[in-house]
Scaffold this motif. Sequence first.
Motif, PDB file in Angstrom:
ATOM      1  N   ARG A  18      43.210  39.759  47.006  1.00  0.00           N
ATOM      2  CA  ARG A  18      43.721  40.704  46.017  1.00  0.00           C
ATOM      3  C   ARG A  18      42.652  41.775  45.786  1.00  0.00           C
ATOM      4  NH1 ARG A  18      46.383  37.376  41.002  1.00  0.00           N
ATOM      5  NH2 ARG A  18      47.931  36.218  42.210  1.00  0.00           N
ATOM      6  N   LEU A  19      43.080  42.918  45.313  1.00  0.00           N
ATOM      7  CA  LEU A  19      42.142  44.001  45.023  1.00  0.00           C
ATOM      8  C   LEU A  19      41.087  43.535  44.020  1.00  0.00           C
ATOM      9  CD1 LEU A  19      41.451  47.014  45.500  1.00  0.00           C
ATOM     10  CD2 LEU A  19      42.794  47.513  43.470  1.00  0.00           C
ATOM     11  N   THR A  20      41.487  42.770  43.005  1.00  0.00           N
ATOM     12  CA  THR A  20      40.523  42.297  42.013  1.00  0.00           C
ATOM     13  C   THR A  20      39.487  41.360  42.635  1.00  0.00           C
ATOM     14  OG1 THR A  20      42.066  40.555  41.363  1.00  0.00           O
ATOM     15  CG2 THR A  20      42.047  42.546  40.014  1.00  0.00           C
ATOM     16  N   ASP A  21      39.886  40.555  43.613  1.00  0.00           N
ATOM     17  CA  ASP A  21      38.932  39.685  44.297  1.00  0.00           C
ATOM     18  C   ASP A  21      37.986  40.501  45.183  1.00  0.00           C
ATOM     19  OD1 ASP A  21      40.077  37.408  43.146  1.00  0.00           O
ATOM     20  OD2 ASP A  21      41.542  37.245  44.772  1.00  0.00           O
ATOM     21  N   LEU A  22      38.527  41.518  45.819  1.00  0.00           N
ATOM     22  CA  LEU A  22      37.715  42.399  46.646  1.00  0.00           C
ATOM     23  C   LEU A  22      36.717  43.168  45.774  1.00  0.00           C
ATOM     24  CD1 LEU A  22      37.291  43.380  49.550  1.00  0.00           C
ATOM     25  CD2 LEU A  22      39.028  45.124  49.121  1.00  0.00           C
ATOM     26  N   LEU A  23      37.145  43.545  44.599  1.00  0.00           N
ATOM     27  CA  LEU A  23      36.277  44.261  43.663  1.00  0.00           C
ATOM     28  C   LEU A  23      35.032  43.434  43.330  1.00  0.00           C
ATOM     29  CD1 LEU A  23      36.167  46.892  42.051  1.00  0.00           C
ATOM     30  CD2 LEU A  23      37.330  45.707  40.192  1.00  0.00           C
ATOM     31  N   ALA A  24      35.192  42.127  43.248  1.00  0.00           N
ATOM     32  CA  ALA A  24      34.063  41.249  42.920  1.00  0.00           C
ATOM     33  C   ALA A  24      33.029  41.196  44.037  1.00  0.00           C
ATOM     34  CB  ALA A  24      34.573  39.844  42.613  1.00  0.00           C
ATOM     35  N   THR A  25      33.413  41.524  45.270  1.00  0.00           N
ATOM     36  CA  THR A  25      32.472  41.438  46.389  1.00  0.00           C
ATOM     37  C   THR A  25      31.851  42.780  46.746  1.00  0.00           C
ATOM     38  OG1 THR A  25      34.104  41.851  48.130  1.00  0.00           O
ATOM     39  CG2 THR A  25      33.829  39.558  47.393  1.00  0.00           C
ATOM     40  N   GLU A  26      32.450  43.861  46.335  1.00  0.00           N
ATOM     41  CA  GLU A  26      31.997  45.192  46.726  1.00  0.00           C
ATOM     42  C   GLU A  26      31.239  45.854  45.573  1.00  0.00           C
ATOM     43  OE1 GLU A  26      32.499  45.925  49.994  1.00  0.00           O
ATOM     44  OE2 GLU A  26      33.401  43.937  49.937  1.00  0.00           O
ATOM     45  N   GLN A  27      30.339  46.728  45.902  1.00  0.00           N
ATOM     46  CA  GLN A  27      29.557  47.424  44.877  1.00  0.00           C
ATOM     47  C   GLN A  27      30.197  48.772  44.566  1.00  0.00           C
ATOM     48  OE1 GLN A  27      25.524  47.504  46.277  1.00  0.00           O
ATOM     49  NE2 GLN A  27      25.220  45.351  45.818  1.00  0.00           N
ATOM     50  N   LEU A  28      31.470  48.710  44.180  1.00  0.00           N
ATOM     51  CA  LEU A  28      32.231  49.904  43.837  1.00  0.00           C
ATOM     52  C   LEU A  28      32.965  49.673  42.524  1.00  0.00           C
ATOM     53  CD1 LEU A  28      33.895  50.645  47.301  1.00  0.00           C
ATOM     54  CD2 LEU A  28      32.026  51.924  46.258  1.00  0.00           C
ATOM     55  N   LYS A  29      33.182  50.737  41.796  1.00  0.00           N
ATOM     56  CA  LYS A  29      34.011  50.665  40.595  1.00  0.00           C
ATOM     57  C   LYS A  29      35.470  50.640  41.039  1.00  0.00           C
ATOM     58  CE  LYS A  29      30.617  51.299  37.633  1.00  0.00           C
ATOM     59  NZ  LYS A  29      30.041  50.195  36.965  1.00  0.00           N
ATOM     60  N   GLN A  30      36.348  50.130  40.164  1.00  0.00           N
ATOM     61  CA  GLN A  30      37.747  49.958  40.546  1.00  0.00           C
ATOM     62  C   GLN A  30      38.412  51.247  41.028  1.00  0.00           C
ATOM     63  OE1 GLN A  30      40.165  47.576  38.016  1.00  0.00           O
ATOM     64  NE2 GLN A  30      41.981  47.917  39.251  1.00  0.00           N
ATOM     65  N   PRO A  31      38.223  52.398  40.346  1.00  0.00           N
ATOM     66  CA  PRO A  31      38.892  53.608  40.866  1.00  0.00           C
ATOM     67  C   PRO A  31      38.443  53.973  42.289  1.00  0.00           C
ATOM     68  CG  PRO A  31      38.150  53.960  38.612  1.00  0.00           C
ATOM     69  CD  PRO A  31      37.562  52.655  39.064  1.00  0.00           C
ATOM     70  N   ALA A  32      37.150  53.816  42.561  1.00  0.00           N
ATOM     71  CA  ALA A  32      36.646  54.144  43.900  1.00  0.00           C
ATOM     72  C   ALA A  32      37.190  53.171  44.945  1.00  0.00           C
ATOM     73  CB  ALA A  32      35.120  54.128  43.907  1.00  0.00           C
ATOM     74  N   LEU A  33      37.252  51.891  44.604  1.00  0.00           N
ATOM     75  CA  LEU A  33      37.772  50.910  45.547  1.00  0.00           C
ATOM     76  C   LEU A  33      39.264  51.110  45.771  1.00  0.00           C
ATOM     77  CD1 LEU A  33      37.241  48.544  47.407  1.00  0.00           C
ATOM     78  CD2 LEU A  33      37.619  47.013  45.464  1.00  0.00           C
TER      79      LEU A  33
END
Length: 145
Positions: free
Chosen positions: A48-63
Amino acid sequence: MTDELDVDRLTTVIEDFNTIFIRLPSVRRFNFSTLSVLHTLGRRGPLRLTDLLATEQLKQPALTSLVAKLEQDGLIQRRPDPTDGRAMLLSLTRTGREIVRSRHANRVKRLTDLVDQLTPVERAVLAGSVHVLTRLTEIAAEDRQ
């Protein structure tokens, strides 16, 4: 606990190695964030996007923007999460998987060329470090949870 290990020097050596190792020639050029997302989905996806957000060093809008671009470029796809119809899972397309596979193959070749220049003793030390590096990665993953 780290008396016999110079962690500052180890950090510098890892940084120097990564600087050389992650910069591979490629037919298609991608920025670090793109490659990180593709690599993460290749290793851990679908997510899920929220799970990917936890692994990447990006803010949600950028991701969110990056994911939309990768989808438009045919590198990732969205599909409904079978456990929650409201959520979407992100996964690599065939093209995305090929990019990840190709970069991995390039790294294997590059590292093989480098390792072949080591002495037998150095290769043995390096072989023994694979377990330790794996363990450090596992500990870091546990710390994120």
